[in-house]
Design an enzyme around this catalytic site. Sequence first.
Site, mmCIF file in Angstrom:
data_model
loop_
_atom_site.group_PDB
_atom_site.id
_atom_site.type_symbol
_atom_site.label_atom_id
_atom_site.label_comp_id
_atom_site.label_asym_id
_atom_site.label_seq_id
_atom_site.Cartn_x
_atom_site.Cartn_y
_atom_site.Cartn_z
ATOM 1 N N SER A 143 0.865 -1.196 0.000
ATOM 2 C CA SER A 143 0.000 0.000 0.000
ATOM 3 C C SER A 143 0.894 1.237 0.000
ATOM 4 C CB SER A 143 -0.864 0.013 1.259
ATOM 5 O OG SER A 143 -1.647 1.195 1.307
ATOM 6 N N TYR A 157 -1.868 -0.874 10.520
ATOM 7 C CA TYR A 157 -1.950 -1.190 9.083
ATOM 8 C C TYR A 157 -0.703 -0.673 8.347
ATOM 9 C CZ TYR A 157 -3.674 -1.155 4.260
ATOM 10 O OH TYR A 157 -3.814 -1.342 2.909
HETATM 11 P P1 NAP Z 1 -11.423 -6.079 0.537
HETATM 12 O O1 NAP Z 1 -12.307 -5.548 -0.535
HETATM 13 O O2 NAP Z 1 -11.839 -5.950 1.948
HETATM 14 O O3 NAP Z 1 -11.082 -7.606 0.230
HETATM 15 C C1 NAP Z 1 -10.200 -8.271 1.097
HETATM 16 C C2 NAP Z 1 -9.941 -9.669 0.578
HETATM 17 O O4 NAP Z 1 -9.019 -10.311 1.484
HETATM 18 C C3 NAP Z 1 -11.194 -10.507 0.529
HETATM 19 O O5 NAP Z 1 -11.162 -11.333 -0.613
HETATM 20 C C4 NAP Z 1 -11.103 -11.361 1.794
HETATM 21 O O6 NAP Z 1 -11.707 -12.614 1.563
HETATM 22 C C5 NAP Z 1 -9.602 -11.535 1.914
HETATM 23 N N1 NAP Z 1 -9.179 -11.854 3.285
HETATM 24 C C6 NAP Z 1 -9.200 -11.054 4.386
HETATM 25 N N2 NAP Z 1 -8.759 -11.742 5.462
HETATM 26 C C7 NAP Z 1 -8.452 -12.992 5.005
HETATM 27 C C8 NAP Z 1 -7.976 -14.175 5.634
HETATM 28 N N3 NAP Z 1 -7.691 -14.232 6.942
HETATM 29 N N4 NAP Z 1 -7.783 -15.276 4.872
HETATM 30 C C9 NAP Z 1 -8.052 -15.264 3.552
HETATM 31 N N5 NAP Z 1 -8.518 -14.187 2.906
HETATM 32 C C10 NAP Z 1 -8.719 -13.067 3.633
HETATM 33 O O7 NAP Z 1 -9.974 -5.403 0.464
HETATM 34 P P2 NAP Z 1 -9.191 -4.723 -0.770
HETATM 35 O O8 NAP Z 1 -9.457 -3.276 -0.709
HETATM 36 O O9 NAP Z 1 -9.438 -5.477 -2.012
HETATM 37 O O10 NAP Z 1 -7.694 -4.959 -0.276
HETATM 38 C C11 NAP Z 1 -6.927 -6.043 -0.792
HETATM 39 C C12 NAP Z 1 -5.463 -5.769 -0.519
HETATM 40 O O11 NAP Z 1 -5.104 -4.512 -1.107
HETATM 41 C C13 NAP Z 1 -5.096 -5.660 0.957
HETATM 42 O O12 NAP Z 1 -3.841 -6.252 1.175
HETATM 43 C C14 NAP Z 1 -5.029 -4.159 1.189
HETATM 44 O O13 NAP Z 1 -4.153 -3.824 2.228
HETATM 45 C C15 NAP Z 1 -4.494 -3.688 -0.143
HETATM 46 N N6 NAP Z 1 -4.778 -2.281 -0.437
HETATM 47 C C16 NAP Z 1 -6.032 -1.859 -0.717
HETATM 48 C C17 NAP Z 1 -6.257 -0.516 -1.036
HETATM 49 C C18 NAP Z 1 -7.605 0.010 -1.431
HETATM 50 O O14 NAP Z 1 -7.705 1.229 -1.667
HETATM 51 N N7 NAP Z 1 -8.634 -0.777 -1.550
HETATM 52 C C19 NAP Z 1 -5.192 0.381 -1.018
HETATM 53 C C20 NAP Z 1 -3.908 -0.082 -0.710
HETATM 54 C C21 NAP Z 1 -3.714 -1.424 -0.435
HETATM 55 P P3 NAP Z 1 -12.682 -13.409 2.598
HETATM 56 O O15 NAP Z 1 -13.442 -12.384 3.368
HETATM 57 O O16 NAP Z 1 -13.490 -14.273 1.685
HETATM 58 O O17 NAP Z 1 -11.733 -14.201 3.439
#
Ligand code: NAP
Length: 257
Positions: A143, A157
């Site tokens: 991130s 985080y």
């Molecule tokens: P999201 O929409 O909340 O999706 C999170 C995903 O992670 C879901 O598929 C969830 O699946 C899975 N997950 C969470 N805990 C888990 C566990 N213990 N075991 C297996 N799967 C797990 O989040 P996102 O925004 O797509 O974020 C994804 C990644 O991108 C993260 O690493 C986040 O830090 C990074 N990121 C996101 C943003 C942003 O703006 N969205 C920015 C920077 C970085 P289940 O619930 O089915 O387990």
Amino acid sequence: MIGDLNGKVVLVTGATKGIGKGIASVMANAGAATVVIGRSAIDGQKVVDEIKASGCEAMFIAADVTDKASLEAAAAKTMEVYGGIDILCANAGIFPSASLEEMRGEDFDLVMNTNVKSTLFSVQACLPYMKKSAQGRVIVTSSITGPITGFPGWAHYGASKSAQLGFVRTACIELAKYKITMNAILPGNILTEGLIDMGQEYLDAMCASIPLKALGTVEDIGNAALFFASKEAQYITGQTLVIDGGQVLPESLDALS
Ligand code: NAP
């Protein structure tokens, strides 16, 4: 064409929603047999059905990234069904909010386990199979928060996302002897289910602070992951790529007007 993944097998953690879902769909469209990993079978199967409806190959395997044994079982199942693993996208992560004064040890541990220890476990689970690949790639979703920026409520985080980069910079050296590359993507604000949970006020404020004046899409991140996964990126390892519409650049609010 850069990013032809025909004949390759890609495993994406946290692919039942959000960025992981975008990465899985881009990889599958590039020709890879794609494994969707997450805890929710309902969401995971939905992603697989969408990918298959577009004529591509995918399967869902339930696994919790904080549990090494469940990742090992997912990697073994991938081997059984698709015959190998070439590319791992270690993407699963959580971003709960807690002020410094409220943050409990268990809040910190949950974020570190889900975002950082999971990166170790994912690599360890896939490595025995990836060693045999001619195009071994690990792509980590970090991130901008932590490595470059900060935001109140996300001390744990930010620490976890910076820790992932420290991990990448040594792990990539250990993986080099197997000709496996490892790189990290640093997304800015990407419109996902997780980000929508932050509320409209947060989304509007973020959008206003981005020079390109839009939140990113999950495909924006998927396309960057595809580049790192490609044959063409074979000589790039241990590096980071910021994908944020320019969000980290303005020195002051004036710079945005
Ligand atoms: P999201 O929409 O909340 O999706 C999170 C995903 O992670 C879901 O598929 C969830 O699946 C899975 N997950 C969470 N805990 C888990 C566990 N213990 N075991 C297996 N799967 C797990 O989040 P996102 O925004 O797509 O974020 C994804 C990644 O991108 C993260 O690493 C986040 O830090 C990074 N990121 C996101 C943003 C942003 O703006 N969205 C920015 C920077 C970085 P289940 O619930 O089915 O387990």
